[in-house]
Scaffold this active site. Structure first.
Site, short mmCIF file in Angstrom:
data_model
loop_
_atom_site.label_atom_id
_atom_site.label_comp_id
_atom_site.label_asym_id
_atom_site.label_seq_id
_atom_site.Cartn_x
_atom_site.Cartn_y
_atom_site.Cartn_z
N GLU A 326 0.80 -1.22 0.00
CA GLU A 326 0.00 0.00 0.00
C GLU A 326 0.84 1.28 0.00
O GLU A 326 0.48 2.25 0.67
CB GLU A 326 -0.93 0.01 1.21
C1 ACM Z 1 -2.07 -5.28 4.07
O1 ACM Z 1 -3.11 -5.77 4.53
N1 ACM Z 1 -1.99 -4.01 3.76
C2 ACM Z 1 -0.88 -6.11 3.85
#
Ligand code: ACM
Length: 508
Positions: A326
């Site tokens: 992310e």
């Molecule tokens: C995640 O759940 N951002 C690895």
């Protein structure tokens, strides 16, 4: 046969008062070889029974001794038996190098139990099976009056996957070493062999790094974490103690420091880690994807190398998780530049890097890729740990009615949802031979204490453990729900809070 007088369906655990009162309270039925979680590879019941008695002893020598001591320590409180560990005994633990890796063989005869494995870890797997074959009262902390019967037969068992992981997020909410140890105790019962600790994120930094002391001084202080609840961090000594505690239970710790995103806590402590040098505000909300290290600044790589070097030095296990998920605030080219410089740093300090699936974009030669985002395909020719958020994330709510705790951004996950998928076939573009194993991550945005951890983890952690351990040929929801239902009293006895799913026939 010692128990010839007992009918096959006898109640084998009798309360102390049973001899003097006409109507004893119902006691749990004896276990069967078919009750084990996760399901063993091959089970052959014989119909005989072994009884552990006052005269029993545990035979072991050499490298089998620590496992024998572990077994004795788990059996003594409830039985009240001495159970000496010595050269001879009717419960024998033996190492035999003709058995590979984590596999074990358990032979339960009328007069003796023989547990054989190629390694201490394999013996420990057999010990966990043996514990489940005894009446649930074996987990009581005080002496119970019971017939300590083990059903006879043979189990030949080995894991489907080498990697069977659980992850705990200490960053969004700091869980104390005692809470982590309590979780280790529970997950080790189900042959989980890796504990991935998520040690840094936007809201907090939870591991002492001597060369960057403000990380914990500022972002491990009280009030750091989601909603400002809790705070804290692991000193190096506390971390090492946890690693040893886990290793004593045949669990390898994998530390994760997430980079180049999820770094707000690091930047609050060291504003020079931002591109503009301006300190961001401390965050206690649950937003993601807004922070990034600055791929164009050399200090970024000095920071990454210092953290990786210190983490590697305090971690005896072979893996180091460098996050990578992310990183929405990192331009793609910068992300690739960053990972191409940082992944080799793990290698430089003797560790194999693991990264969330986004690192697949950076040609992660020799790294392990962790699949999590069930809405994105994954293409890679590296080894893969499978943990799809929609099935393996333990922090997803069971359903919308489940009381407080848990998220639902990936949907809701009942126990059958967590169980009914095949890690070997989940990823259409990754061949089954690249699947290194499975992991059940537990993120801590809504968690505050062990009861919160356990309510979300159990029973679903066991579903993921079975996907990781048991051959696919044994996969059977009906069997699983029966076995989980029969295990419920054990959690109750241990004071482990678990979700009493309406899909499970609870045996209490
Ligand atoms: C995640 O759940 N951002 C690895």
């Amino acid at each position: 046969m010692r128990l010839a007088t007992l009918a096959a369906t006898s109640l084998l655990v009798l309360p102390l008062a049973a001899c003097t009162e006409p109507a004893p309270t119902p006691a749990p039925l004896a276990r069967s070889l078919a009750s084990v979680l996760p399901a063993p590879a091959r089970v052959t019941p014989s119909g005989v029974r072994f009884e552990l008695t006052e005269a029993s002893g545990i035979a072991a020598e050499g490298d089998a001794l620590p496992v024998a001591e572990l077994l004795a320590a788990t059996l003594r409180p409830a039985t009240g038996f001495r159970l000496p560990v010595a050269a001879t005994g009717d419960v024998a633990l033996r190492l035999d190098t003709s058995i590979a890796g984590e596999a074990y063989r358990l032979d339960v005869g009328e007069d003796r139990v023989d547990l054989t494995a190629g390694t201490p870890a394999g013996l420990n797997n057999g010990v966990q099976t043996l514990r489940q074959l005894l009446p649930a009262a074996i987990d009581a902390g005080t002496v119970q009056q019971a017939a300590w019967i083990i059903p006879g037969g043979r189990i030949d068992d080995e894991p489907r996957y080498a990697y069977r992981g659980a992850m705990l997020d200490l960053a969004r909410h700091f869980h104390t070493p005692d809470e982590v140890k309590r979780y280790i105790d529970q997950i080790s019962r189900f042959k989980i062999n890796y504990l991935h600790l998520h040690l840094a994120d936007d809201q907090g930094w939870r591991i002492q790094i001597d060369s960057w002391p403000e990380l914990t001084a500022v972002s491990g202080a009280p009030g750091t974490g989601v909603d400002g609840a809790g705070g804290g961090y692991l000193t190096k000594a506390a971390y090492r103690d946890l690693v040893t505690y886990a290793a004593d239970r045949y669990i390898t710790v994998i530390p994760e420091v997430d980079m180049p995103g999820h770094v707000n806590a690091a930047q609050v402590a060291y504003p020079e880690l931002t591109c503009d040098g301006v300190a961001p505000r401390q965050r206690t909300d649950t937003a993601v994807g807004y922070s990034s290290l600055c791929a164009g600044k050399e200090i970024t790589y000095r920071f990454a190398e210092d953290v990786i070097r210190e983490l590697a030095a305090m971690t005896p296990g072979p893996y180091l998780h460098i996050g990578g998920d992310e990183a929405r605030a990192t331009p793609h080219a910068d992300y690739v530049t960053f990972q191409k410089r940082v992944m080799p740093l793990a290698r430089k300090y003797g560790k194999i890097p693991i990264g969330w699936q986004e690192i697949a974009a950076a040609e992660p030669e020799g790294a392990i890729v962790q699949y999590w985002n069930h809405t994105e395909p994954l293409t890679t020719n590296q080894r893969v740990i499978v943990s799809p958020a929609s099935q393996a994330y333990l922090d997803m709510q069971y359903d919308r009615q489940t009381p407080a705790g848990g998220m639902n951004w990936a949907g809701t996950t009942e126990v059958d949802d967590a169980y009914d998928w095949n890690p070997g076939a989940r990823l259409k573009t990754v061949p089954p031979e690249l699947i290194f194993g499975v992991e059940a991550p537990l993120w801590s945005e809504t968690l505050r204490d062990s009861a919160d951890i356990e309510f979300l983890a159990f029973p679903r952690l066991v579903a993921i453990a079975e996907l990781g351990w048991s051959p696919w040929s044994t996969h059977d929801w009906e069997s699983f729900r029966q076995r989980i239902g029969a295990y419920g009293p054990q959690w109750t006895r241990l004071g482990v809070r678990f979700y009493e799913s309406p899909k499970i026939p609870w045996g209490h």
